[in-house]
Design an enzyme around this catalytic site. Structure first.
Site, mmCIF file in Angstrom:
data_model
loop_
_atom_site.group_PDB
_atom_site.id
_atom_site.type_symbol
_atom_site.label_atom_id
_atom_site.label_comp_id
_atom_site.label_asym_id
_atom_site.label_seq_id
_atom_site.Cartn_x
_atom_site.Cartn_y
_atom_site.Cartn_z
ATOM 1 N N ASP A 85 0.802 -1.164 0.049
ATOM 2 C CA ASP A 85 0.001 0.001 0.038
ATOM 3 C C ASP A 85 0.983 1.517 -0.135
ATOM 4 O O ASP A 85 1.914 1.228 0.385
ATOM 5 C CB ASP A 85 -0.963 -0.026 1.195
ATOM 6 C CG ASP A 85 -1.999 0.925 0.887
ATOM 7 O OD1 ASP A 85 -2.816 0.956 0.343
ATOM 8 O OD2 ASP A 85 -1.849 2.085 1.680
ATOM 9 N N THR A 86 0.256 2.070 -0.508
ATOM 10 C CA THR A 86 1.144 3.636 -0.697
ATOM 11 C C THR A 86 0.208 4.726 -0.269
ATOM 12 O O THR A 86 -1.090 4.854 -0.677
ATOM 13 C CB THR A 86 1.710 3.767 -2.174
ATOM 14 O OG1 THR A 86 2.687 2.649 -2.321
ATOM 15 C CG2 THR A 86 2.356 5.007 -2.272
#
Length: 206
Positions: A85-86
């Protein structure tokens, strides 16, 4: 020289084109699965904790899917699941995918002449041994002034609407305005290569 046949199978738990590209660049073959979780239901104030919690939630959702399918039981080759995830952090605020064109426009205008950071998490699971490990990587991006016509072209094209913080530094329209990058472009794009490699090795040897 052709890479040796891998003794394990990799599943990339992501629908991100950028992550697919990065993992392929690393020389791995992999299957794709998406988690389909409600990301907005997971909240924490610290961006590092948020990206790691979201990656874990994605991994948990995919593991549940695999447990209900017969395919996993037939696999002789041990499988390693990679979830990621970012988020973008700007002026102390966490930014995820923009909710509208207007929000994406504001995000990009904010970066003009300023700087932002990205935090990307990697969560690996050895589906045979149950081993899991998560970590995250940070990058900082400093921008020159971004002209309004470039912002409008990006909005019109639409790719920026599908990424965290409407931030794509490798885009041909954006790249000329990146003044300095502290960290790696693959980390900004959502899958830091060095961290992924390190965690994969640990998962394989678990």
């Amino acid at each position: 020289m052709e890479p040796a046949e891998s003794p394990f199978r990799i599943i990339l738990g992501s629908s991100s084109i950028a992550r697919r590209k990065i993992l392929a660049e690393m020389g791995y073959e992999f299957a794709l699965m998406s988690a389909d979780i409600d990301e907005k239901s997971i909240r924490t104030e610290k961006p590092e904790e948020l990206v790691m919690a979201l990656a874990k939630a994605k991994a948990d959702a995919i593991v549940s899917k695999l447990q209900t399918s017969d395919d996993q039981k037939k696999d002789v080759i041990p499988s390693i699941l990679i979830a990621s995830d970012t988020v973008v952090v700007y002026d102390g605020t966490i930014r995820e995918k923009p909710s509208s064109e207007e929000e994406a426009r504001q995000f990009i205008k904010d970066y003009s002449g300023k700087h932002a950071a990205t935090l990307s998490s990697v969560f690996v699971t050895n589906l045979k041994t149950g081993f899991t490990k998560v970590d995250c990587d940070k990058a900082e991006i400093y921008f020159h002034d971004i002209p309004d016509d470039v912002v409008e072209k990006l909005i019109e094209e639409g790719l920026v609407l599908r990424v965290a913080g409407a931030l794509i530094i490798e885009h041909p329209l954006v790249a000329p305005y990146v003044k300095n990058l502290i960290g790696t472009s693959d980390s900004v794009m959502g899958l830091p290569k060095a961290l992924t490699e390190k965690l994969l090795k640990e998962a394989v040897n678990s």
